[in-house]
Design an enzyme around this catalytic site. Sequence first.
Site, PDB file in Angstrom:
ATOM      1  N   ARG A 146      61.479 103.645 -23.767  1.00 38.24           N
ATOM      2  CA  ARG A 146      61.954 103.644 -22.385  1.00 38.24           C
ATOM      3  C   ARG A 146      61.549 104.922 -21.652  1.00 38.24           C
ATOM      4  O   ARG A 146      61.319 104.909 -20.457  1.00 38.24           O
ATOM      5  CB  ARG A 146      63.476 103.547 -22.334  1.00 38.24           C
ATOM      6  CG  ARG A 146      64.046 102.230 -22.730  1.00 38.24           C
ATOM      7  CD  ARG A 146      65.557 102.193 -22.463  1.00 38.24           C
ATOM      8  NE  ARG A 146      66.185 101.103 -23.158  1.00 38.24           N
ATOM      9  CZ  ARG A 146      66.191  99.839 -22.754  1.00 38.24           C
ATOM     10  NH1 ARG A 146      65.575  99.515 -21.650  1.00 38.24           N
ATOM     11  NH2 ARG A 146      66.802  98.911 -23.450  1.00 38.24           N
ATOM     12  N   PHE A 162      53.088  92.800 -23.744  1.00 47.69           N
ATOM     13  CA  PHE A 162      54.424  93.351 -23.930  1.00 47.69           C
ATOM     14  C   PHE A 162      54.442  94.769 -23.363  1.00 47.69           C
ATOM     15  O   PHE A 162      53.834  95.675 -23.926  1.00 47.69           O
ATOM     16  CB  PHE A 162      54.847  93.348 -25.405  1.00 47.69           C
ATOM     17  CG  PHE A 162      56.326  93.546 -25.560  1.00 47.69           C
ATOM     18  CD1 PHE A 162      57.183  92.463 -25.571  1.00 47.69           C
ATOM     19  CD2 PHE A 162      56.857  94.823 -25.650  1.00 47.69           C
ATOM     20  CE1 PHE A 162      58.558  92.637 -25.685  1.00 47.69           C
ATOM     21  CE2 PHE A 162      58.226  95.016 -25.764  1.00 47.69           C
ATOM     22  CZ  PHE A 162      59.081  93.917 -25.785  1.00 47.69           C
ATOM     23  N   ASP A 202      59.788  87.913 -16.092  1.00 49.25           N
ATOM     24  CA  ASP A 202      58.884  87.261 -17.031  1.00 49.25           C
ATOM     25  C   ASP A 202      58.956  85.746 -16.780  1.00 49.25           C
ATOM     26  O   ASP A 202      58.395  85.252 -15.820  1.00 49.25           O
ATOM     27  CB  ASP A 202      59.306  87.646 -18.449  1.00 49.25           C
ATOM     28  CG  ASP A 202      58.288  87.306 -19.515  1.00 49.25           C
ATOM     29  OD1 ASP A 202      57.579  86.308 -19.381  1.00 49.25           O
ATOM     30  OD2 ASP A 202      58.224  88.038 -20.521  1.00 49.25           O
ATOM     31  N   LYS A 239      55.411  89.289 -14.201  1.00 45.75           N
ATOM     32  CA  LYS A 239      54.480  88.638 -15.127  1.00 45.75           C
ATOM     33  C   LYS A 239      54.423  87.149 -14.766  1.00 45.75           C
ATOM     34  O   LYS A 239      54.980  86.292 -15.455  1.00 45.75           O
ATOM     35  CB  LYS A 239      54.971  88.848 -16.563  1.00 45.75           C
ATOM     36  CG  LYS A 239      53.884  88.682 -17.597  1.00 45.75           C
ATOM     37  CD  LYS A 239      54.387  88.810 -19.024  1.00 45.75           C
ATOM     38  CE  LYS A 239      54.943  90.143 -19.392  1.00 45.75           C
ATOM     39  NZ  LYS A 239      55.273  90.240 -20.836  1.00 45.75           N
ATOM     40  N   GLY A 266      61.475  84.128 -15.718  1.00 44.49           N
ATOM     41  CA  GLY A 266      62.326  83.870 -14.561  1.00 44.49           C
ATOM     42  C   GLY A 266      63.688  83.320 -14.925  1.00 44.49           C
ATOM     43  O   GLY A 266      64.564  83.198 -14.070  1.00 44.49           O
ATOM     44  N   THR A 302      66.150  84.639 -16.798  1.00 46.93           N
ATOM     45  CA  THR A 302      67.223  85.620 -16.637  1.00 46.93           C
ATOM     46  C   THR A 302      67.515  85.829 -15.159  1.00 46.93           C
ATOM     47  O   THR A 302      68.679  85.863 -14.745  1.00 46.93           O
ATOM     48  CB  THR A 302      66.864  86.952 -17.318  1.00 46.93           C
ATOM     49  OG1 THR A 302      66.633  86.713 -18.705  1.00 46.93           O
ATOM     50  CG2 THR A 302      67.985  87.970 -17.162  1.00 46.93           C
ATOM     51  N   LEU A 303      66.475  85.946 -14.359  1.00 44.74           N
ATOM     52  CA  LEU A 303      66.668  86.120 -12.923  1.00 44.74           C
ATOM     53  C   LEU A 303      67.403  84.926 -12.334  1.00 44.74           C
ATOM     54  O   LEU A 303      68.333  85.095 -11.533  1.00 44.74           O
ATOM     55  CB  LEU A 303      65.327  86.325 -12.213  1.00 44.74           C
ATOM     56  CG  LEU A 303      65.385  86.387 -10.689  1.00 44.74           C
ATOM     57  CD1 LEU A 303      66.341  87.471 -10.206  1.00 44.74           C
ATOM     58  CD2 LEU A 303      63.995  86.577 -10.115  1.00 44.74           C
ATOM     59  N   GLU A 321      65.296  94.893 -10.767  1.00 44.96           N
ATOM     60  CA  GLU A 321      64.910  94.530 -12.135  1.00 44.96           C
ATOM     61  C   GLU A 321      63.712  95.356 -12.575  1.00 44.96           C
ATOM     62  O   GLU A 321      62.911  95.787 -11.741  1.00 44.96           O
ATOM     63  CB  GLU A 321      64.502  93.051 -12.175  1.00 44.96           C
ATOM     64  CG  GLU A 321      65.610  92.095 -12.514  1.00 44.96           C
ATOM     65  CD  GLU A 321      65.823  91.951 -14.010  1.00 44.96           C
ATOM     66  OE1 GLU A 321      65.468  92.862 -14.782  1.00 44.96           O
ATOM     67  OE2 GLU A 321      66.352  90.912 -14.410  1.00 44.96           O
ATOM     68  N   ASP A 322      63.575  95.536 -13.878  1.00 45.71           N
ATOM     69  CA  ASP A 322      62.388  96.206 -14.395  1.00 45.71           C
ATOM     70  C   ASP A 322      61.214  95.246 -14.477  1.00 45.71           C
ATOM     71  O   ASP A 322      60.095  95.583 -14.118  1.00 45.71           O
ATOM     72  CB  ASP A 322      62.657  96.865 -15.751  1.00 45.71           C
ATOM     73  CG  ASP A 322      63.226  95.918 -16.806  1.00 45.71           C
ATOM     74  OD1 ASP A 322      63.483  94.733 -16.508  1.00 45.71           O
ATOM     75  OD2 ASP A 322      63.447  96.377 -17.939  1.00 45.71           O
ATOM     76  N   ASP A 359      61.549  98.669 -22.916  1.00 43.62           N
ATOM     77  CA  ASP A 359      61.627  99.082 -24.318  1.00 43.62           C
ATOM     78  C   ASP A 359      61.127  98.015 -25.277  1.00 43.62           C
ATOM     79  O   ASP A 359      60.949  96.854 -24.915  1.00 43.62           O
ATOM     80  CB  ASP A 359      63.077  99.398 -24.678  1.00 43.62           C
ATOM     81  CG  ASP A 359      63.915  98.136 -24.843  1.00 43.62           C
ATOM     82  OD1 ASP A 359      64.400  97.881 -25.959  1.00 43.62           O
ATOM     83  OD2 ASP A 359      64.084  97.376 -23.860  1.00 43.62           O
TER      84      ASP A 359
END
Length: 177
Positions: A163, A150, A101, A129, A103, A105-106, A97-98, A157
């Site tokens: 990016r 951010f 945040d 984060k 968590g 989505t993870l 992952e990039d 992006d």
Amino acid sequence: MEEIIIKKIEEEEIHKRVKELADMINEDYKDKNLHLACVLKGGVYFACELSRHLTMPLTIDFLSLSSYGDGLTSQGVITLNHDLTQNIAGKNVLLVEDIIDTGKTLQYVENMLLKREPKTFNVCTLLDKVSRRVTDVEIRYVGFEIEDYFAVGYGLDYAQKYRNLPYIGELQFKEEA
């Protein structure tokens, strides 16, 4: 509004840390095959550089999700835009992952992928984060823990821009006079 980028993590620091992460992964997975599952689009820069330093037999696949749209905060709805194309059952899977945040989505991805019965499953993120975390997620490999700003650059992006920056920066907005 004028968009301003303030450098936070220099290009050289990123390259050094990616190599350190690769060294840890090489140690943990020596004598094993590894399957990288890269989260697009932001994770591709990190995954490509990381993979060049990995020494074990390696396969790579990609998935794409969205939760931000073109805004500064997650919209709360996670959409799977592109799924992995390879079967991960019985494989040692490293999700790349990039940024982690909240968590959410993870957690979504992890639940989805664990149902496919990988042999092992771990997470590697460039940026973490922690201050924004709302779910309990385990991250084995962390490049940098960052404050609540951010982040853009090195794959990250804002509205599909920035990016390509070789460093990590903080996006700020300034009122135009």
